[in-house]
Scaffold this motif. Structure first.
Motif, mmCIF file in Angstrom:
data_model
loop_
_atom_site.group_PDB
_atom_site.id
_atom_site.type_symbol
_atom_site.label_atom_id
_atom_site.label_comp_id
_atom_site.label_asym_id
_atom_site.label_seq_id
_atom_site.Cartn_x
_atom_site.Cartn_y
_atom_site.Cartn_z
ATOM 1 N N VAL A 137 0.859 -1.185 0.000
ATOM 2 C CA VAL A 137 0.000 0.000 0.000
ATOM 3 C C VAL A 137 0.898 1.239 0.000
ATOM 4 O O VAL A 137 1.868 1.317 0.762
ATOM 5 N N LEU A 138 0.571 2.217 -0.852
ATOM 6 C CA LEU A 138 1.342 3.451 -0.910
ATOM 7 C C LEU A 138 1.031 4.291 0.324
ATOM 8 O O LEU A 138 -0.083 4.790 0.490
ATOM 9 N N VAL A 139 2.010 4.455 1.205
ATOM 10 C CA VAL A 139 1.772 5.135 2.483
ATOM 11 C C VAL A 139 2.579 6.426 2.631
ATOM 12 O O VAL A 139 2.431 7.151 3.619
ATOM 13 N N GLY A 140 3.421 6.736 1.672
ATOM 14 C CA GLY A 140 4.213 7.957 1.745
ATOM 15 C C GLY A 140 4.949 8.195 0.455
ATOM 16 O O GLY A 140 5.011 7.323 -0.422
ATOM 17 N N GLY A 141 5.513 9.396 0.330
ATOM 18 C CA GLY A 141 6.286 9.681 -0.866
ATOM 19 C C GLY A 141 6.582 11.160 -0.997
ATOM 20 O O GLY A 141 6.173 11.973 -0.152
ATOM 21 N N LEU A 142 7.294 11.489 -2.032
ATOM 22 C CA LEU A 142 7.633 12.881 -2.317
ATOM 23 C C LEU A 142 7.895 13.021 -3.805
ATOM 24 O O LEU A 142 8.092 12.035 -4.520
ATOM 25 N N TYR A 143 7.894 14.271 -4.267
ATOM 26 C CA TYR A 143 8.216 14.526 -5.665
ATOM 27 C C TYR A 143 8.992 15.824 -5.770
ATOM 28 O O TYR A 143 9.013 16.655 -4.834
ATOM 29 N N GLY A 144 9.652 16.000 -6.904
ATOM 30 C CA GLY A 144 10.401 17.225 -7.126
ATOM 31 C C GLY A 144 10.936 17.288 -8.537
ATOM 32 O O GLY A 144 10.607 16.456 -9.393
ATOM 33 N N ILE A 145 11.769 18.283 -8.769
ATOM 34 C CA ILE A 145 12.346 18.544 -10.087
ATOM 35 C C ILE A 145 13.818 18.152 -10.071
ATOM 36 O O ILE A 145 14.580 18.584 -9.205
ATOM 37 N N ASP A 146 14.213 17.351 -11.044
ATOM 38 C CA ASP A 146 15.578 16.855 -11.145
ATOM 39 C C ASP A 146 16.345 17.681 -12.171
ATOM 40 O O ASP A 146 16.060 17.621 -13.368
ATOM 41 N N LEU A 147 17.321 18.454 -11.687
ATOM 42 C CA LEU A 147 18.127 19.286 -12.577
ATOM 43 C C LEU A 147 19.431 18.611 -12.988
ATOM 44 O O LEU A 147 20.257 19.215 -13.665
ATOM 45 N N GLY A 148 19.627 17.377 -12.569
ATOM 46 C CA GLY A 148 20.825 16.638 -12.961
ATOM 47 C C GLY A 148 21.962 16.731 -11.969
ATOM 48 O O GLY A 148 22.711 15.764 -11.803
ATOM 49 N N HIS A 149 22.099 17.861 -11.268
ATOM 50 C CA HIS A 149 23.109 18.017 -10.218
ATOM 51 C C HIS A 149 22.492 18.517 -8.912
ATOM 52 O O HIS A 149 23.113 18.445 -7.865
ATOM 53 N N ILE A 150 21.259 19.000 -9.007
ATOM 54 C CA ILE A 150 20.476 19.428 -7.852
ATOM 55 C C ILE A 150 19.077 18.839 -7.991
ATOM 56 O O ILE A 150 18.508 18.849 -9.085
ATOM 57 N N PHE A 151 18.537 18.322 -6.888
ATOM 58 C CA PHE A 151 17.153 17.868 -6.877
ATOM 59 C C PHE A 151 16.349 18.879 -6.073
ATOM 60 O O PHE A 151 16.683 19.164 -4.911
ATOM 61 N N CYS A 152 15.313 19.440 -6.681
ATOM 62 C CA CYS A 152 14.479 20.464 -6.039
ATOM 63 C C CYS A 152 13.247 19.795 -5.452
ATOM 64 O O CYS A 152 12.301 19.467 -6.178
ATOM 65 N N GLY A 153 13.249 19.555 -4.148
ATOM 66 C CA GLY A 153 12.111 18.923 -3.504
ATOM 67 C C GLY A 153 10.909 19.847 -3.480
ATOM 68 O O GLY A 153 11.041 21.038 -3.182
#
Length: 212
Positions: A137-153
């Motif tokens: 069951v999906l109980v958590g998670g996050l998303y963001g933008i991947d710039l290749g050297h920085i991940f923007c949460g």
């Protein structure tokens, strides 16, 4: 404060006001969002209000080697209470982030338009998600933008205790292996502080952002 129209343009981040607001208006097209993140800018506003574009000073970030994992969290990770996947349920993750009830918040800034725009960015390989499962069951998670050297949460959710922390820690471990420079957390909050995130000057953040 700069007012955006149809042209794809943002002023320099140094023109942001004391709160960190750089511009108002424009749209949430994938093209504008890609331009914004590449310039150290992100959208954040209340649903039904004008789009606000932010470039705060200071900026909340995590240098990956500074991740703070408590003894109790290490125990949870070692017991494999959760299973973690990457980029398998992006739409489900962002919809959960939109719908989850949060203390002190009456609504959400994740509008339906944001959902569709970020899902398109996911289709382009730019927006990415982390999924946390318990008993399938999906109980958590996050998303963001991947710039290749920085991940923007951008946002995370948790339906059971510690699920979002497991997703965050798993993401950081992944980024560290891939030699990312940092995880952008945007604006201070005590939960992020407890995980080792800290504020840096916007100028330092922009130097790292531009040093691909």
């Amino acid at each position: 404060m700069y007012f955006l129209f149809d042209n794809l343009y943002f002023p320099p981040v140094t023109e942001a006001d004391e709160e960190g607001i750089l511009a108002v208006g424009g749209d949430l097209s994938p093209e504008r969002l890609k331009l914004a993140y590449s310039r150290g800018i992100f959208p954040w506003f209340n649903e039904g209000e004008s789009i606000l574009w932010w470039a705060p000073d200071p900026r909340m970030v995590l240098f990956l080697d500074e991740l703070n994992v408590s003894k109790s969290m290490r125990n949870i990770l070692n017991r494999n209470v959760f299973t973690v996947t990457f980029n398998t349920r992006f739409r489900e993750v962002i919809l959960n982030c939109q719908q989850i009830l949060r203390d002190g918040q009456d609504g959400t800034w994740i509008s339906d338009e944001i959902v569709e725009s970020y899902c398109e960015l996911h289709n382009q390989g730019i927006a990415k998600s982390v999924e946390v499962w318990q008993d399938e069951v999906l109980v958590g998670g996050l998303y963001g933008i991947d710039l290749g050297h920085i991940f923007c949460g951008e946002s995370m959710f948790s339906k059971v205790s510690n699920a979002s922390k497991v997703g965050f820690i798993s993401l950081v471990n992944h980024l560290r292996k891939e030699n990312y420079k940092l995880l952008d957390c945007q604006i201070y909050n005590p939960h992020l502080d407890s995980l080792g995130c800290r504020e840096i000057d916007r100028e330092e953040f922009m130097t790292i952002l531009n040093s691909k």
